[in-house]
Design an enzyme around this catalytic site. Structure first.
Site, mmCIF file in Angstrom:
data_model
loop_
_atom_site.group_PDB
_atom_site.id
_atom_site.type_symbol
_atom_site.label_atom_id
_atom_site.label_comp_id
_atom_site.label_asym_id
_atom_site.label_seq_id
_atom_site.Cartn_x
_atom_site.Cartn_y
_atom_site.Cartn_z
ATOM 1 N N GLY A 108 67.668 -36.644 -53.432
ATOM 2 C CA GLY A 108 67.989 -35.314 -53.934
ATOM 3 C C GLY A 108 67.950 -34.267 -52.846
ATOM 4 N N GLY A 120 64.624 -27.294 -51.647
ATOM 5 C CA GLY A 120 64.709 -26.018 -50.971
ATOM 6 C C GLY A 120 64.643 -26.149 -49.453
ATOM 7 N N MET A 121 63.866 -27.104 -48.990
ATOM 8 C CA MET A 121 63.643 -27.200 -47.552
ATOM 9 C C MET A 121 64.489 -28.274 -46.896
ATOM 10 S SD MET A 121 61.217 -25.075 -46.604
ATOM 11 C CE MET A 121 60.296 -25.721 -45.214
ATOM 12 N N VAL A 158 65.913 -35.217 -49.621
ATOM 13 C CA VAL A 158 65.000 -36.340 -49.809
ATOM 14 C C VAL A 158 65.808 -37.638 -49.780
ATOM 15 C CG1 VAL A 158 63.242 -37.378 -51.274
ATOM 16 C CG2 VAL A 158 63.481 -34.892 -51.191
ATOM 17 N N LYS A 202 61.213 -36.979 -46.814
ATOM 18 C CA LYS A 202 61.660 -35.612 -47.027
ATOM 19 C C LYS A 202 62.045 -35.054 -45.668
ATOM 20 C CE LYS A 202 60.770 -31.445 -49.453
ATOM 21 N NZ LYS A 202 59.892 -30.727 -50.334
ATOM 22 N N ASP A 234 54.684 -23.736 -57.261
ATOM 23 C CA ASP A 234 55.975 -24.040 -57.867
ATOM 24 C C ASP A 234 55.824 -25.155 -58.898
ATOM 25 O OD1 ASP A 234 58.629 -23.649 -58.290
ATOM 26 O OD2 ASP A 234 59.301 -24.821 -56.574
#
Lengths: 807, 197
Positions: free
Chosen positions: A123, A126-127, A130, A145, A239
């Site tokens: 997927g 935000g950063m 993955v 990640k 979050d």
């Protein structure tokens, strides 16, 4: 209008129709004939496009709507670009990462990163991205990640990435995703995590909507456990949302992931003050308003998440993020019970406490929430052996807790009705600054302790809000004064006050005061122009706290004839125009239509009116329990209703009907006739559940009562609670008034009174003295009476039958 | 899209008239990302660029105090002029920002080739943000399939035939959809104050 397609031959295309089509405001492409024509006619297509915009416009749209390299470079999204070009940019991000992989020797793999063989894309976050990969050294599947290459050039972003890795790696907990290693030195920083097969909680919500109670508790408890572990390390997740919760396939384990925004509490250097990160829908109010965060913020988000699990939708929704955040700060969400009525009240109260706007009103820690949810889960799975956590019950004495649940005596319908009234007495700590913040609801039985504490702490006056006194006369106020309290009853509209129904309260007050040798002072309350606005009748009670409390209580009992009348004088409550139905919640003011609908559904009955509001209360609540003000009370503007509707609503006081019909069915109380005796002996047999109990003047929380059953046989009364049994023998004497009952347990006989009306049994016993009580009233300290009210659930006379759960 | 409520309310505090407030709110929405992107293009990092856009907007909001309603001058237009000066100053000079000086900045704007490049960049970025915002609005109003037809054929540059096939729609539907969206887009851009060139 919808002329067939063949009437639009290409030789004579209907250009006006194309024009109209383009200018119409409807975007559902309704002109199917024209569209079919466009399919075949290049000329009309050309014409359509030219009419829509000249070539420059088409080009402009294409150029300007491209996502550029800065649109997603910010840690904070605000450009509208993120709205429309999202998919494209995500593709970019993945492509960028994949481009930088070292080619793999395996044809099926996407490439190599370090020693990891990348096999797929999980997927985009935000950063970064993955990836799914194989760790060849251990031959296990991992998730990588990878920081987005665009961000990797940014020193701040790198720091943040490294910090995320460090933070997340420090937390070792089964409910937090494990970080195996971090590689931050390379051109493409990445961290290695466990790969979890399964979907996110968001996915499950999308598929199933609201989850079953057991699942909500299981998931909630595990998230809280994971959070507790993270919080212990000084981390804030920042979050918490369903997307960041992974549900492992085939295992009942929940994993918190994406500490992408997690940061140490004391590490404030990198995230700029005021920049907002996180998903708006699950943000805390302090997050939405850009304040400094602490662990409490995660608790709010957890509350929002639980809300979503209960109802199938996030608590706050709006078209824009800004709108969502505004609502988070300002508004209470739609009450859970409205969207999902089967949610237990105790769970709602947990969610509400988590979602308290002020962080100090939330739970102390994630650990506490975990313990609580865990206990709730045990309770739901095995209700008999696991009581509901006592934290969720009121702090008042619970008979179960005190283990004083011996044989008991009770109240009947009259008491229930009375308690309905009393339960609704509303005490306001009137604080001049923040009146709304200090609502306290207490049953009358707790009044004494209350007055005591009021005197000790020199609080502002208590306003005892009573029902049915009419406009401007809706309360009895109790003020602390030197060495005691002053009780004030305000009678306004003095010209014909004595002709009004509420004058009876004044008459009773005067009579009660006389009998207690207390002088009643009359004070004129003047308007600003000096004319008389009304009369305040004041009584002053002095003495030690117990005296004050018992005198006050006696006065109130007299004024409202609490123990004499089956139909309570203040059966309903006068509520203030503005009030919250429960902590942190909006009052449920309904539109007339909704209100009438609820009323017509026969689930609600008339409760009362105040000012311009009319209140309804759930029928079952009105009949069965000492009512506490909770969000189940509905109200609307009385002026919206027509006289027909009003009449219909006002005549729906089921309590009156029930009590009078019972009166009719049964021989009147004061008749000592022997047939009653005989019928009582057989009528009392059966299984009963407890709907109300009061010990030493304190009402037991309903939750403590729900598992208690009484099985009454020919000569025995057996109390069963959670597998325990307590047995005593009993003897009825219906020829006295009130009717007598003697309960013998362990050789000691306790004198009591009882009242049996149809399926309602009330018993009152003296626990410590040999004096038989004279009224169904539990009193503190003095006689120490136990009062219990029961409802019959079966008339079977099977003493050894295990108790059955009421649904 | 996240919109910085606290900053927004802070920025808005300087503006009295409700009408101007609305104009200002819209202005902030458009200009914040514009300033951000211009700053980034000049090598600033994320946090710095965010700070800069915040700073510039703060300054502009303060200079709003000096706004005196004049015959024939709309608040929006005045604001845009002040903004271009402020942004110009901010992005071309790395030294601390001075008080926005209307006439001085205007002078500079008019003179050097560099300033005209910045001015045109600013104009382009504003138009772009207006387009993006308009697109976001239109996207919400139409069905996903309709939007997809526009996105694939206009933004991504695929042919209408390809889009028809990938979306399973007739060619006529694709044409109808993208034309209507373009039309609607322009209306929205104009409403947002977009320049027509």
């Amino acid at each position: 209008m919808n002329s067939p397609e063949h009437e639009l031959p290409s030789a004579g295309c209907d250009l006006q129709r194309v024009q109209n089509f383009l200018n119409s405001d409807h975007y559902h492409l309704e002109d199917t004939d024209l569209i079919a024509h466009l399919d075949r006619c290049p000329e009309c297509r050309k014409y359509l496009e030219a009419q829509a915009g000249d070539p420059l416009r088409w080009q402009q749209a294409q150029d300007l709507l491209q996502t550029n390299e800065f649109d997603h470079a910010s840690s904070v999204e605000y450009s509208a670009a993120t709205c429309c070009g999202m998919d494209a940019s995500q593709t970019f991000a993945v492509k960028d990462v994949l481009d930088l992989l070292v080619p793999s020797e395996f044809p099926n793999h996407l490439g190599r990163l370090g020693t990891y063989e990348v096999t797929g894309v999980v997927g985009v976050g935000g950063m970064g991205v993955v990836l799914k990969a194989i760790d060849p050294s251990l031959d296990r599947v991992v998730a990588l990640k990878v920081m987005s290459p665009r961000l990797a050039n940014n020193e701040n972003a790198r720091k943040r990435f490294a910090r995320e890795a460090k933070a997340a790696a420090a937390v070792l907990h089964p409910n937090v995703i494990p970080i195996h290693s971090v590689s931050s030195g390379s051109t493409l920083p990445f961290l290695v995590m466990s790969y979890i097969r399964g979907g996110s909680l968001q996915k499950r919500l999308d598929q199933e909507g609201a989850l079953p109670l057991v699942e909500i508790l299981r998931i909630g408890s595990q998230i809280a456990a994971g959070l507790a572990a993270a919080h212990e390390q000084g981390l804030i997740h920042r979050d918490i949302k369903p997307e960041n919760i992974l549900l492992e396939e085939g295992v009942e384990r929940v994993t918190i992931t994406d500490f992408g925004l997690a940061r140490s509490v004391d590490d404030n250097t990198i995230t700029q003050l005021g920049s907002i990160a996180g998903t708006p829908q699950y943000m805390s109010p302090e997050q939405a308003s850009g304040e400094q965060l602490d662990q409490q913020s995660d608790l709010f988000s957890l509350g929002s998440l639980l809300y979503a699990l209960c109802t199938g939708r996030p608590p706050y929704r709006d078209d824009t993020s800004y709108g969502v955040m505004r609502k988070i700060i300002d508004e209470a969400p739609t009450p859970i019970q409205k969207l999902s009525p089967e949610t237990p009240i105790w769970l709602i109260s947990i969610v509400e406490q988590l979602m308290a706007k002020k962080k100090e009103d939330r739970f102390a820690s994630a650990k506490e929430v975990h313990t609580l949810l865990d206990a709730c889960l045990s309770h739901v799975q095995q209700p008999l052996s696991n009581p509901i956590p006592s934290k969720l019950l009121s702090k008042q004495t619970s008979i179960a807790k005190k283990n004083r649940m011996k044989i008991i005596a009770g109240i009947g319908l009259a008491m229930v009705v009375m308690l309905l009234g009393i339960g609704q007495l509303r005490f306001n700590y009137l604080n001049s600054k923040t009146m709304e913040d200090h609502h306290v609801f207490k049953p009358l039985s707790e009044l004494d302790g209350y007055i005591e504490s009021m005197m000790n702490s020199k609080y502002e006056p208590i306003f005892l809000t009573l029902a049915g006194l009419g406009k401007d006369e809706n309360y009895l106020s109790i003020f602390p004064t030197d060495g005691g309290v002053t009780i004030r009853y305000s009678a306004y509209d003095t010209s014909d006050y004595l002709n009004k129904p509420q004058a009876k309260y004044l008459t009773r007050l005067t009579a009660a005061a006389n009998s207690m040798s207390l002088p009643v002072l009359e004070r004129n309350d003047l308007k600003s122009d000096g004319t008389v606005k009304g009369i305040n009748y004041e009584l002053r009670i002095v003495g030690n706290p117990e005296t004050i409390a018992s005198s006050t209580k006696k006065l109130l009992t007299e004024i409202f004839q609490i123990n004499q009348s089956a139909i309570c004088g203040f059966r309903y409550l006068n509520m203030p125009g503005k009030y919250s139905t429960s902590k942190g919640q909006e009052p449920r003011k309904l539109s007339k239509e909704e209100f009438m609908h609820e009323f017509d559904s026969e689930k609600y009955v008339y409760m009362g009116e105040q000012e311009t509001n009319i209140f309804l209360i759930p029928r079952d609540l009105a009949l069965e329990m000492p009512v506490t003000l909770d969000s189940k009370i509905l109200y609307t503007d009385v002026r919206k209703l027509n006289s027909e509707e009003l009449k219909r609503i006002r005549s729906s006081m089921c309590l009156v009907q029930e009590s009078s019909s019972n009166q009719e069915k049964n021989v009147p109380d004061d008749s000592p006739a022997t047939p009653t005796a005989h019928s009582d002996d057989s009528n009392i047999l059966g299984t009963w559940r407890v709907i109300f109990s009061e010990d030493s003047g304190r009402a037991a929380p309903l939750e403590a009562l729900q598992d208690i059953r009484f099985v009454i046989t020919k000569d025995k009364m057996i109390m069963e609670s959670k597998g325990r049994k307590q047995e005593s023998t009993y003897k009825l004497n219906p020829s006295t008034w009130p009717k007598s009952i003697d309960l013998t347990e362990d050789g000691r006989t306790k004198p009591g009174i009882y009242d049996l009306q149809g399926d309602t049994l009330r018993i009152c016993t003296s626990e410590t003295t040999d004096t038989r009580p004279s009224a169904f009233i539990s009193q503190p300290d003095s006689v120490n009476d136990l009062v219990i009210t029961m409802k019959r659930i079966s008339s079977e006379k099977l003493p050894t039958e295990p108790t059955t759960q009421v649904d | 899209m996240t919109e910085f409520p606290n900053t927004k309310s802070l920025l808005i505090a300087n503006i009295q008239s409700p009408e101007n407030r609305e104009a200002w709110a819209e202005f902030v929405q458009i200009y914040r990302p514009v300033i951000y992107r211009m700053a980034r293009r000049r090598g600033m990092q994320d946090a710095d660029a965010q700070d800069l856009s915040q700073d510039v907007l703060m300054r502009i909001s303060k200079s709003i105090e000096t706004w005196v309603p004049q015959e024939g001058v709309r608040f929006r237009h005045w604001l845009r002029k002040v903004a271009s000066n402020a942004i110009f100053t901010a992005v071309t000079k790395s030294k601390p920002l001075g008080i926005v000086n209307d006439s001085a900045a205007e002078q500079i704007l008019a003179e050097t080739p560099e300033t005209s490049a910045v001015a045109s960049e600013l104009q382009d970025e504003c138009l772009r943000e207006q387009y993006l915002r308009a697109a976001a609005i239109v996207k919400q109003d139409v069905s996903p399939a309709t939007w997809a037809a526009f996105e694939q054929t206009v933004i991504q540059g695929h042919s209408c035939e390809d889009a028809a096939e990938s979306l399973g729609k007739s060619l006529g539907t694709i044409y109808a959809a993208r034309s209507r969206i373009l039309k609607r887009l322009q209306i929205e851009v104009q409403r947002l104050g977009g320049d027509t060139r």
